[in-house]
Design an enzyme around this catalytic site. Structure first.
Site, PDB file in Angstrom:
ATOM      1  NE  ARG A 110     -27.004   8.721  10.042  1.00  0.00           N
ATOM      2  CZ  ARG A 110     -26.517   7.747   9.277  1.00  0.00           C
ATOM      3  NH1 ARG A 110     -25.954   6.689   9.823  1.00  0.00           N
ATOM      4  NH2 ARG A 110     -26.596   7.824   7.969  1.00  0.00           N
ATOM      5  CG  HIS A 135     -19.178   8.950   8.594  1.00  0.00           C
ATOM      6  ND1 HIS A 135     -19.330   8.039   9.613  1.00  0.00           N
ATOM      7  CD2 HIS A 135     -19.647   8.336   7.467  1.00  0.00           C
ATOM      8  CE1 HIS A 135     -19.849   6.921   9.117  1.00  0.00           C
ATOM      9  NE2 HIS A 135     -20.063   7.073   7.834  1.00  0.00           N
ATOM     10  CG  HIS A 209     -16.805   4.270   5.616  1.00  0.00           C
ATOM     11  ND1 HIS A 209     -17.474   3.588   4.627  1.00  0.00           N
ATOM     12  CD2 HIS A 209     -17.753   4.885   6.349  1.00  0.00           C
ATOM     13  CE1 HIS A 209     -18.771   3.813   4.756  1.00  0.00           C
ATOM     14  NE2 HIS A 209     -18.973   4.598   5.793  1.00  0.00           N
ATOM     15  CG  ASP A 275     -26.695   2.377   7.420  1.00  0.00           C
ATOM     16  OD1 ASP A 275     -25.682   2.209   8.132  1.00  0.00           O
ATOM     17  OD2 ASP A 275     -26.975   3.455   6.863  1.00  0.00           O
ATOM     18  CD  GLU A 340     -19.024   1.935   8.317  1.00  0.00           C
ATOM     19  OE1 GLU A 340     -19.083   3.032   8.895  1.00  0.00           O
ATOM     20  OE2 GLU A 340     -19.919   1.522   7.567  1.00  0.00           O
TER      21      GLU A 340
HETATM   22  C1  BGC Z   1     -23.328   4.809   7.538  1.00  0.00           C
HETATM   23  C2  BGC Z   1     -24.362   5.060   6.471  1.00  0.00           C
HETATM   24  C3  BGC Z   1     -23.861   6.122   5.546  1.00  0.00           C
HETATM   25  C4  BGC Z   1     -22.547   5.700   4.965  1.00  0.00           C
HETATM   26  C5  BGC Z   1     -21.982   6.761   4.079  1.00  0.00           C
HETATM   27  C6  BGC Z   1     -22.058   4.413   6.874  1.00  0.00           C
HETATM   28  O1  BGC Z   1     -21.078   4.275   7.838  1.00  0.00           O
HETATM   29  O2  BGC Z   1     -23.754   3.828   8.446  1.00  0.00           O
HETATM   30  O3  BGC Z   1     -25.587   5.437   7.048  1.00  0.00           O
HETATM   31  O4  BGC Z   1     -24.784   6.381   4.519  1.00  0.00           O
HETATM   32  O5  BGC Z   1     -21.641   5.426   5.986  1.00  0.00           O
HETATM   33  O6  BGC Z   1     -21.028   6.250   3.255  1.00  0.00           O
END
Ligand code: BGC
Length: 375
Positions: A110, A135, A209, A275, A340
């Site tokens: 973010r 992202h 991811h 998360d 990640e």
């Molecule tokens: C984030 C999550 C997000 C997800 C979406 C992750 O990398 O940390 O907050 O909801 O990606 O797939």
């Protein structure tokens, strides 16, 4: 492995490698197969690269999103299962896809309120995860069809994917040329090497991811995680770091003693799972162990090695059974974990975090290795 030049899209298996002959344990040879996965609405072809190593492990990567779609790894009895989440066909990846296996960019994670300032100029990004940008925006690198090329490597099979991100794409400055190379080595490592250059100062934070489930089914609640991280970056309610780098000691974020992923979820700030970004111990820029995960039932183990300063642990909180993935499986909450490897969230707005600025003349290079064992 060797590459048959000029036959790149003909669905070939590459000829016997000298490596396999040198090592009698390598009963097979590493191969790359190229085929068509589907077509985008504009008619362009999405290619599928199937990497197989001498042990018979297989990684499948598609050009759309430079996405890892399948990863077949043996358990302690030698039985292979596909241990990543994804879709059977391109339609799945074009639809409601929570970044399954994709390369995320320009900025993985973010950026607060979608705003950052670089060299005195403010940039405004898409708010696709209100109130923040997530992202890479509404059409990030996960939504682009990359150019793929099988590579000749020793002791493994590899594909290099490249993407040119034009100046002002998703409002990020600079023409950016990115390459990502996936190598499945004969030691059961999936190595991901990232490289990029720009013609104007920009910010960059690339990651993969993949959603892993070492059992290949069910949830990851009983899978046991070790994290080489003494510190993490606590966040506000919108998952933006407060700026504090806090010790994990005494919190449910402490995985320095291997602990089941599901053991402490009810004690977390965010309901339903992890998360959160961790500060990987050791020197960023040097390859070091970030994490180890074990599935006690199958015996599969995965180590994560990275040059990156951080790693986001995400236990697929967003899954709720509504996404039907490969082989018709509806993925429940906690169906997978993501590790990640990346820079910390919102780094462009945090001068005390390692910098994500890339300038002309510099070459961005990062590497992450997912290494598999069965015990
Ligand atoms: C984030 C999550 C997000 C997800 C979406 C992750 O990398 O940390 O907050 O909801 O990606 O797939």
């Amino acid at each position: 492995m060797s590459v048959a030049v000029g036959m790149a899209f003909a669905g070939i298996l590459f000829p016997p490698s000298a490596d396999a002959a040198k090592n009698p344990k390598d009963v097979r040879r590493a191969t790359v197969q190229v085929s068509e996965f589907g077509h985008l609405p504009d008619g362009s072809t999405v290619h599928l690269y199937t990497l197989a190593n001498a042990k018979g492990s297989v990684a499948k990567i598609i050009s759309f999103g430079a996405t890892l779609t399948e990863l077949w790894i043996p358990d302690r009895t030698g039985r292979k299962r596909d241990i990543v989440l994804g879709f059977d066909n391109l339609e799945g990846y074009l639809g409601k896809d929570p970044y399954f296996g994709a390369i995320v960019g320009r900025y993985g994670n973010r950026i607060a309120k979608g705003l950052f300032t670089l060299d005195g100029k403010q940039y405004s990004l898409a708010i696709n995860n209100p109130p923040n940008s997530l992202h890479g925006g509404t059409s990030g690198f996960d939504r682009k069809n990359w150019q793929g090329q099988p590579l000749e490597v020793e002791h493994g099979a590899a594909v290099k994917l490249t993407y040119h991100s034009a100046d002002e794409e998703e409002n990020y400055p600079g023409n950016l040329d990115v390459s990502v190379t996936y190598t499945l080595t004969d030691d059961n490592e999936l190595k991901i090497q990232y490289s990029a250059t720009t013609d104007k100062p920009t910010v960059l934070n690339l990651t993969n991811h993949s959603y892993f489930n070492l059992a290949g089914e069910g949830t990851i609640l009983n899978e046991i995680l070790y994290l080489n991280a003494d510190q993490y970056t606590p966040t506000d309610a919108t998952l933006i770091p407060t700026g504090v780098i806090a010790p994990v000691a005494g919190t449910p974020y402490d995985f320095r003693t291997p602990t089941a992923l599901g053991a402490r979820m009810n004690a977390l700030q965010k309901e339903g799972g992890y998360d959160i970004n961790y500060v990987v111990n050791g020197q960023p820029g040097t390859l070091r162990l970030a994490a180890r995960v074990k599935d006690p039932d199958s015996g599969r183990e995965m180590e994560v090695w990275t040059t990156q300063p951080g790693v986001q642990l995400y236990t697929s909180i967003g899954l709720d059974g509504s996404i039907v993935g490969k082989r018709g499986v509806a993925y429940p909450k906690s169906a997978a974990f993501c590790l990640e490897t990346q820079h910390y969230p919102d780094s462009p707005n945090r001068p005390n975090f390692p910098s994500t600025v890339l300038r002309p003349g510099q070459v961005y290079t990062e590497e992450t290795i997912y290494k598999f064992f069965a015990k």
